[in-house]
Scaffold this active site. Structure first.
Site, PDB file in Angstrom:
ATOM      1  N   LYS A  60       0.238   0.382 -13.685  1.00 29.26           N
ATOM      2  CA  LYS A  60       1.448   0.303 -14.477  1.00 29.26           C
ATOM      3  C   LYS A  60       2.555  -0.424 -13.732  1.00 29.26           C
ATOM      4  O   LYS A  60       3.531  -0.874 -14.311  1.00 29.26           O
ATOM      5  CB  LYS A  60       1.941   1.722 -14.809  1.00 29.26           C
ATOM      6  CG  LYS A  60       0.943   2.599 -15.514  1.00 29.26           C
ATOM      7  CD  LYS A  60       1.486   4.026 -15.665  1.00 29.26           C
ATOM      8  CE  LYS A  60       0.401   4.924 -16.203  1.00 29.26           C
ATOM      9  NZ  LYS A  60       0.849   6.348 -16.129  1.00 29.26           N
ATOM     10  N   GLY A  61       2.370  -0.539 -12.419  1.00 31.22           N
ATOM     11  CA  GLY A  61       3.454  -1.002 -11.559  1.00 31.22           C
ATOM     12  C   GLY A  61       3.992  -2.378 -11.868  1.00 31.22           C
ATOM     13  O   GLY A  61       5.179  -2.634 -11.687  1.00 31.22           O
ATOM     14  N   GLU A 116       0.939  -8.683  -9.898  1.00 33.10           N
ATOM     15  CA  GLU A 116       0.890  -7.393  -9.220  1.00 33.10           C
ATOM     16  C   GLU A 116       2.270  -7.042  -8.670  1.00 33.10           C
ATOM     17  O   GLU A 116       3.051  -7.928  -8.309  1.00 33.10           O
ATOM     18  CB  GLU A 116      -0.146  -7.466  -8.088  1.00 33.10           C
ATOM     19  CG  GLU A 116      -0.305  -6.229  -7.242  1.00 33.10           C
ATOM     20  CD  GLU A 116      -0.844  -5.006  -7.988  1.00 33.10           C
ATOM     21  OE1 GLU A 116      -0.138  -4.542  -8.901  1.00 33.10           O
ATOM     22  OE2 GLU A 116      -1.926  -4.511  -7.628  1.00 33.10           O
ATOM     23  N   ASP A 117       2.574  -5.751  -8.621  1.00 31.11           N
ATOM     24  CA  ASP A 117       3.869  -5.338  -8.084  1.00 31.11           C
ATOM     25  C   ASP A 117       3.921  -5.505  -6.571  1.00 31.11           C
ATOM     26  O   ASP A 117       4.905  -5.991  -6.031  1.00 31.11           O
ATOM     27  CB  ASP A 117       4.221  -3.902  -8.487  1.00 31.11           C
ATOM     28  CG  ASP A 117       3.157  -2.874  -8.100  1.00 31.11           C
ATOM     29  OD1 ASP A 117       2.074  -3.270  -7.613  1.00 31.11           O
ATOM     30  OD2 ASP A 117       3.399  -1.669  -8.295  1.00 31.11           O
ATOM     31  N   ASP A 120      -0.523  -4.960  -0.743  1.00 32.37           N
ATOM     32  CA  ASP A 120      -0.428  -4.018   0.366  1.00 32.37           C
ATOM     33  C   ASP A 120      -1.681  -4.182   1.241  1.00 32.37           C
ATOM     34  O   ASP A 120      -1.802  -5.122   2.002  1.00 32.37           O
ATOM     35  CB  ASP A 120      -0.291  -2.614  -0.222  1.00 32.37           C
ATOM     36  CG  ASP A 120       0.128  -1.549   0.781  1.00 32.37           C
ATOM     37  OD1 ASP A 120      -0.047  -1.761   1.980  1.00 32.37           O
ATOM     38  OD2 ASP A 120       0.614  -0.496   0.345  1.00 32.37           O
ATOM     39  N   LYS A 148       3.293  -6.855   1.715  1.00 35.64           N
ATOM     40  CA  LYS A 148       3.371  -6.090   2.967  1.00 35.64           C
ATOM     41  C   LYS A 148       2.248  -6.570   3.876  1.00 35.64           C
ATOM     42  O   LYS A 148       1.204  -5.929   3.981  1.00 35.64           O
ATOM     43  CB  LYS A 148       3.143  -4.602   2.701  1.00 35.64           C
ATOM     44  CG  LYS A 148       4.321  -3.792   2.290  1.00 35.64           C
ATOM     45  CD  LYS A 148       3.917  -2.317   2.327  1.00 35.64           C
ATOM     46  CE  LYS A 148       4.841  -1.467   1.498  1.00 35.64           C
ATOM     47  NZ  LYS A 148       4.395  -0.061   1.459  1.00 35.64           N
ATOM     48  N   PHE A 169       7.558   2.580   2.198  1.00 32.79           N
ATOM     49  CA  PHE A 169       7.185   2.951   0.834  1.00 32.79           C
ATOM     50  C   PHE A 169       8.373   2.695  -0.070  1.00 32.79           C
ATOM     51  O   PHE A 169       9.488   3.143   0.220  1.00 32.79           O
ATOM     52  CB  PHE A 169       6.767   4.420   0.762  1.00 32.79           C
ATOM     53  CG  PHE A 169       6.013   4.762  -0.491  1.00 32.79           C
ATOM     54  CD1 PHE A 169       4.640   4.627  -0.551  1.00 32.79           C
ATOM     55  CD2 PHE A 169       6.689   5.221  -1.618  1.00 32.79           C
ATOM     56  CE1 PHE A 169       3.939   4.936  -1.710  1.00 32.79           C
ATOM     57  CE2 PHE A 169       6.004   5.534  -2.777  1.00 32.79           C
ATOM     58  CZ  PHE A 169       4.618   5.390  -2.823  1.00 32.79           C
ATOM     59  N   VAL A 170       8.150   1.958  -1.160  1.00 37.59           N
ATOM     60  CA  VAL A 170       9.242   1.580  -2.054  1.00 37.59           C
ATOM     61  C   VAL A 170       8.993   2.101  -3.466  1.00 37.59           C
ATOM     62  O   VAL A 170       7.850   2.295  -3.883  1.00 37.59           O
ATOM     63  CB  VAL A 170       9.438   0.049  -2.097  1.00 37.59           C
ATOM     64  CG1 VAL A 170       9.915  -0.471  -0.743  1.00 37.59           C
ATOM     65  CG2 VAL A 170       8.167  -0.658  -2.525  1.00 37.59           C
ATOM     66  N   ASP A 176       6.223   3.404  -8.356  1.00 32.56           N
ATOM     67  CA  ASP A 176       6.443   4.833  -8.513  1.00 32.56           C
ATOM     68  C   ASP A 176       6.082   5.637  -7.277  1.00 32.56           C
ATOM     69  O   ASP A 176       5.429   5.142  -6.355  1.00 32.56           O
ATOM     70  CB  ASP A 176       5.585   5.352  -9.677  1.00 32.56           C
ATOM     71  CG  ASP A 176       4.103   5.443  -9.292  1.00 32.56           C
ATOM     72  OD1 ASP A 176       3.521   6.538  -9.413  1.00 32.56           O
ATOM     73  OD2 ASP A 176       3.521   4.421  -8.853  1.00 32.56           O
ATOM     74  N   ARG A 182       9.817   4.854 -11.725  1.00 35.98           N
ATOM     75  CA  ARG A 182       9.460   3.527 -12.240  1.00 35.98           C
ATOM     76  C   ARG A 182      10.638   2.865 -12.947  1.00 35.98           C
ATOM     77  O   ARG A 182      10.772   1.644 -12.958  1.00 35.98           O
ATOM     78  CB  ARG A 182       8.280   3.625 -13.218  1.00 35.98           C
ATOM     79  CG  ARG A 182       6.948   3.968 -12.581  1.00 35.98           C
ATOM     80  CD  ARG A 182       5.819   3.748 -13.581  1.00 35.98           C
ATOM     81  NE  ARG A 182       4.554   4.313 -13.142  1.00 35.98           N
ATOM     82  CZ  ARG A 182       3.687   3.720 -12.321  1.00 35.98           C
ATOM     83  NH1 ARG A 182       3.982   2.541 -11.807  1.00 35.98           N
ATOM     84  NH2 ARG A 182       2.548   4.305 -11.988  1.00 35.98           N
TER      85      ARG A 182
END
Length: 197
Positions: A60-61, A116-117, A120, A148, A169-170, A176, A182
């Protein structure tokens, strides 16, 4: 008990709980996100001039980023979405990626941009890239709002990157923590001492 006392008892705790993110430091403001998204849109327009693209959002990001990015792209553009899972409710990836929702439309021969959000560990995007390549798209690129690099496990890079960030962590702008935050319009840093749910 007076009505005002009831309101104080009932509403105030919920309000405090709902706005707890206001104490999280802002990493990128709404304006910074909007400006960088517009720049990425111009890059995509340049790279795909005269062609059409399919933006595949990773739910969902990436939903907010995809919506804003699409409005900054002028070339012919359609959407599709996939959903994968690699995180539980905590701060760490489980390490195993599973597909929850597949593509709705065939992608063979099409110009695909995975949206993509955050890039990582690279596990999710490597999984999706491998999956999509089996369907023989015309081209396949990745647009990640955040990158990242210090967290990378798999060797993969995005073709379009909004911001490169250190290992924090964001939350916010679609990202979320246990499905919360969100809807926060900025990207904010989650305090390391925030209690796990």
């Amino acid at each position: 008990m007076e009505f005002g006392d009831i309101l104080e008892t009932v509403i105030t705790p919920a309000k405090i709980h709902a706005n707890i993110h206001k104490d999280f430091p802002v990493l990128f403001s709404e304006q910074q996100i909007a400006d960088r998204t517009a720049e990425i849109g111009k890059e995509i327009d340049r790279d795909y001039a005269g062609k059409s693209v399919v933006l595949v959002g990773v739910l969902k990001g990436a939903a907010m980023f995809l919506a804003d990015l699409a409005r900054r792209i002028t070339v012919d553009c359609t959407f599709d979405f996939v959903a994968v899972s690699s995180y539980g409710k905590g701060l760490r990836t489980s390490g195993a990626v599973k597909l929850i929702k597949d593509l709705d439309q065939p992608i063979e021969g099409k110009n695909i941009i995975i949206v993509e959000d955050i890039l990582d560990t690279g596990l999710t995007l490597c999984f999706l890239r491998s999956l999509f390549e089996q369907h023989k798209p015309g081209t396949l690129k990745i647009a990640a709002l955040l990158d990242k690099p210090s967290r990378r496990i798999e060797k993969i890079d995005a073709d379009y990157v909004g911001f490169s960030i250190p290992n924090h962590f964001v939350v916010g702008y679609g990202m979320d923590y246990a499905e919360r935050f969100r809807n926060v319009p900025e990207i904010r840093l989650m305090p390391p001492d925030y209690p796990e749910l």
